[in-house]
Design a protein around this motif. Structure first.
Motif, mmCIF file in Angstrom:
data_model
loop_
_atom_site.group_PDB
_atom_site.id
_atom_site.type_symbol
_atom_site.label_atom_id
_atom_site.label_comp_id
_atom_site.label_asym_id
_atom_site.label_seq_id
_atom_site.Cartn_x
_atom_site.Cartn_y
_atom_site.Cartn_z
ATOM 1 N N ILE A 105 1.446 -0.956 -5.480
ATOM 2 C CA ILE A 105 2.909 -0.872 -5.564
ATOM 3 C C ILE A 105 3.496 -0.244 -4.301
ATOM 4 C CG2 ILE A 105 2.856 -0.748 -8.089
ATOM 5 C CD1 ILE A 105 3.674 2.218 -7.829
ATOM 6 N N SER A 106 2.659 0.462 -3.538
ATOM 7 C CA SER A 106 3.124 1.100 -2.306
ATOM 8 C C SER A 106 3.058 0.176 -1.103
ATOM 9 C CB SER A 106 2.295 2.351 -2.006
ATOM 10 O OG SER A 106 2.339 3.266 -3.068
ATOM 11 N N GLU A 107 2.143 -0.783 -1.129
ATOM 12 C CA GLU A 107 1.886 -1.596 0.060
ATOM 13 C C GLU A 107 3.140 -2.245 0.645
ATOM 14 O OE1 GLU A 107 -1.020 -5.244 1.564
ATOM 15 O OE2 GLU A 107 -1.422 -4.224 -0.335
ATOM 16 N N PRO A 108 3.978 -2.935 -0.160
ATOM 17 C CA PRO A 108 5.154 -3.552 0.449
ATOM 18 C C PRO A 108 6.132 -2.532 1.025
ATOM 19 C CG PRO A 108 5.250 -3.710 -1.957
ATOM 20 C CD PRO A 108 3.871 -3.242 -1.593
ATOM 21 N N LEU A 109 6.176 -1.341 0.459
ATOM 22 C CA LEU A 109 7.062 -0.294 0.966
ATOM 23 C C LEU A 109 6.529 0.266 2.273
ATOM 24 C CD1 LEU A 109 7.645 1.523 -2.431
ATOM 25 C CD2 LEU A 109 9.321 0.143 -1.196
ATOM 26 N N ILE A 110 5.228 0.448 2.344
ATOM 27 C CA ILE A 110 4.607 0.969 3.564
ATOM 28 C C ILE A 110 4.819 -0.005 4.715
ATOM 29 C CG2 ILE A 110 2.398 1.568 4.634
ATOM 30 C CD1 ILE A 110 1.494 2.501 1.798
ATOM 31 N N GLU A 111 4.651 -1.296 4.422
ATOM 32 C CA GLU A 111 4.871 -2.304 5.457
ATOM 33 C C GLU A 111 6.334 -2.337 5.876
ATOM 34 O OE1 GLU A 111 3.350 -5.803 3.601
ATOM 35 O OE2 GLU A 111 1.272 -5.445 4.257
ATOM 36 N N ALA A 112 7.243 -2.171 4.910
ATOM 37 C CA ALA A 112 8.673 -2.155 5.225
ATOM 38 C C ALA A 112 9.025 -0.962 6.110
ATOM 39 C CB ALA A 112 9.493 -2.116 3.941
ATOM 40 N N ALA A 113 8.266 0.118 5.966
ATOM 41 C CA ALA A 113 8.506 1.319 6.773
ATOM 42 C C ALA A 113 7.883 1.204 8.160
ATOM 43 C CB ALA A 113 7.945 2.541 6.057
ATOM 44 N N GLY A 114 7.208 0.080 8.433
ATOM 45 C CA GLY A 114 6.592 -0.119 9.735
ATOM 46 C C GLY A 114 5.283 0.618 9.902
ATOM 47 N N VAL B 34 8.699 4.879 -9.861
ATOM 48 C CA VAL B 34 7.686 5.470 -8.989
ATOM 49 C C VAL B 34 7.827 4.925 -7.568
ATOM 50 C CG1 VAL B 34 5.212 5.812 -8.616
ATOM 51 C CG2 VAL B 34 6.119 5.753 -10.945
ATOM 52 N N GLN B 35 8.125 3.639 -7.442
ATOM 53 C CA GLN B 35 8.317 3.053 -6.116
ATOM 54 C C GLN B 35 9.502 3.696 -5.402
ATOM 55 O OE1 GLN B 35 8.351 -1.108 -7.518
ATOM 56 N NE2 GLN B 35 6.727 -1.520 -6.015
ATOM 57 N N GLY B 36 10.545 4.021 -6.152
ATOM 58 C CA GLY B 36 11.695 4.689 -5.546
ATOM 59 C C GLY B 36 11.312 6.030 -4.944
ATOM 60 N N VAL B 37 10.471 6.773 -5.658
ATOM 61 C CA VAL B 37 10.008 8.071 -5.162
ATOM 62 C C VAL B 37 9.126 7.887 -3.927
ATOM 63 C CG1 VAL B 37 8.587 10.091 -5.696
ATOM 64 C CG2 VAL B 37 10.155 9.171 -7.424
ATOM 65 N N ILE B 38 8.204 6.923 -3.997
ATOM 66 C CA ILE B 38 7.311 6.681 -2.858
ATOM 67 C C ILE B 38 8.113 6.266 -1.628
ATOM 68 C CG2 ILE B 38 5.486 5.171 -1.972
ATOM 69 C CD1 ILE B 38 4.364 5.102 -4.860
ATOM 70 N N ALA B 39 9.117 5.413 -1.817
ATOM 71 C CA ALA B 39 9.955 4.985 -0.691
ATOM 72 C C ALA B 39 10.636 6.193 -0.046
ATOM 73 C CB ALA B 39 10.999 3.977 -1.175
ATOM 74 N N HIS B 40 11.131 7.110 -0.875
ATOM 75 C CA HIS B 40 11.772 8.324 -0.361
ATOM 76 C C HIS B 40 10.784 9.151 0.464
ATOM 77 C CE1 HIS B 40 14.143 12.099 -0.502
ATOM 78 N NE2 HIS B 40 12.951 12.664 -0.691
#
Length: 460
Positions: free
Chosen positions: A39-48, A90-96
């Protein structure tokens, strides 16, 4: 100065996970780690960032919290998972938290401390001047106000960082095509808790806050999220089902059995309910019920590796290691030798006390630590195998690996020195023994510096 002591206390809390294995109780579970990674992978990639370089770590702490503490690691408290109702929350928290990493906020803490310390120092100097002039009460007042202003300056700095991370997190959610509804829902829960426990939302009460007021955060983020194309993105049903499994599993493992059985009553036979109850029964030493529940899960999906892992774990920890071998072997094969599951298989092979199984145990455990070095239990088990074979240099090397991760730096240094002296000079294991010895010595010296006046490794 009391101000500096308070700052150090705040920073100590923020930096608690600098040595996660030694400093805190880290929860490790193959299924949960895979879920959090996915669930973190797409967010991590979005963060560069590179997903392989970012760790999502679960901490055994009932408070609702998450933080970063240097490097590229996000620490999530178990209490946060228990409080969340969806994967999106949870994704919202990880993105933060990723916003803190990309913003370099941990590194920039020194900026906030530096500004605050200057204010505090000036107030002390002014107070000394007043005291020398004979105005003792005025001196105390000047210093107190100066330190209060310094604390306010520092906390205002952290609130700015939190607001920045909020907006960065919103950007990463949008880039990943994930709705911000979950993020807002979770902030709503925090706001409700603040009201429930009497935390004021006034600016005066917020003077010592490290985070912006939840109400303010919700208003700001609502404007951002509602304009985002991902706002109406549908929830990922498969992902939500996996979240409910992971949450139930965590509850069963952490909560008291009677609480688990209350929240997941025997009248409910969904996968999450069965999962939670299996762990509750196991914790209560109701082995037959735990195995019966594990079999009920396997009846729903005979090839689910995590259901097989559960059954193997119950059998192994109930003193039936030979019976545990089949489900654990199948789980290991189905997960392509996932290190944590493979480690449990290695443990079961050793626990049979059948020397015929030791060769397989060594192979399984070496593969496990080869893919995941940060597994002290696997290193311990591997050391047992080496010791049984009479290979004491490698047994001590495995012990050194386990000891340094467990914070036993003195023991790790001695084990590494023994291994280094007995292993073939220049071999990979010999070089590793050298590395561990130097690492353990450096960590022991740093520990001694932090504990001045205490006996550290026989030295003062």
């Amino acid at each position: 100065m009391r101000f500096l002591a308070r700052l150090l206390a705040i920073l100590a809390a923020a930096m608690l996970a600098a040595q996660p294995v030694a400093a805190q109780s880290i929860l490790r579970d193959a299924e949960t780690e895979k879920f959090l990674d996915e669930i973190s992978e797409p967010l991590i990639e979005a963060a560069g960032l590179e997903p392989a370089n970012v760790d999502i770590i679960l901490v055994n702490d009932s408070s609702i919290n998450a933080f970063v503490a240097g490097g590229q690691a996000v620490y999530i408290h178990s209490g946060l998972i228990e409080a969340a109702d969806s994967a999106e929350e949870v994704q919202g928290v990880i993105a933060h938290e990723l916003g803190h990493i990309t913003g370099g906020h941990i590194i920039r803490y020194s900026e906030g401390i530096g500004t605050a310390s200057k204010i505090s120092l000036l107030s002390v100097l002014a107070g000394i001047g007043a005291a020398l002039a004979g105005a003792g009460e005025a001196a105390a007042g000047i210093m107190a106000l100066g330190q209060q202003a310094a604390m306010g300056k520092f906390l205002a700095f952290t609130r700015t960082q939190e607001a920045s991370a909020d907006l960065a997190g919103a950007e990463y959610l949008s880039e990943a095509g994930i709705s911000g509804r979950g993020s807002l829902t979770f902030f709503g829960k925090l706001l409700n808790r603040e009201f429930r426990y009497g935390y004021s939302q006034s600016d005066e009460a917020g003077f010592y806050r490290t985070h912006p007021l939840s109400g303010d955060r919700i208003r700001t983020l609502t404007e951002v999220y509602e304009k985002d194309p991902a706002w109406d993105a549908p929830r990922n049903a498969a992902q939500q089902a996996r979240f409910e499994r992971v949450k139930a599993k965590l509850t069963g493992y952490i909560a008291k059995p009677n609480e688990t059985l209350r929240d997941y009553p025997e009248t409910t036979n969904t996968i999450p309910a069965l999962y939670a109850r299996a762990y509750a029964y196991h914790k209560n030493a109701r082995v037959d019920r735990a195995l019966e529940t594990a079999d009920a899960l396997l009846a729903k999906d005979p090839e689910d590796p995590y259901f097989l892992e559960l059954k193997g774990q119950v059998l192994l920890e109930s003193g039936r290691p030979t019976e545990a071998l089949d489900p654990l072997r199948r789980a290991t094969t189905l997960t392509n030798s996932q290190p944590l599951i493979a480690s449990m298989l290695g443990h079961a092979l050793i626990a049979t006390e059948d020397r015929v199984n030791y060769e397989e145990a060594e192979k399984v455990l070496r593969a496990a630590v080869g893919r995941d070095r940060y597994n002290p239990f696997a290193w311990y088990q591997l050391g047992v195998v080496y010791a049984e074979r009479g290979d004491m240099p490698r047994a001590r090397l495995a012990s050194a690996e386990q000891q340094v991760m467990s914070g036993q730096y003195g023991l790790a240094m001695r084990s590494a020195q023994f291994a280094e002296a007995a292993l073939p000079h220049g071999s990979p294991d010999w070089l590793r023994a050298q590395d561990i010895g130097m690492q353990a010595r450096a960590l022991l010296e740093r520990q001694c510096e932090m504990e001045k006046g205490r006996n550290c490794g026989g030295r003062r």
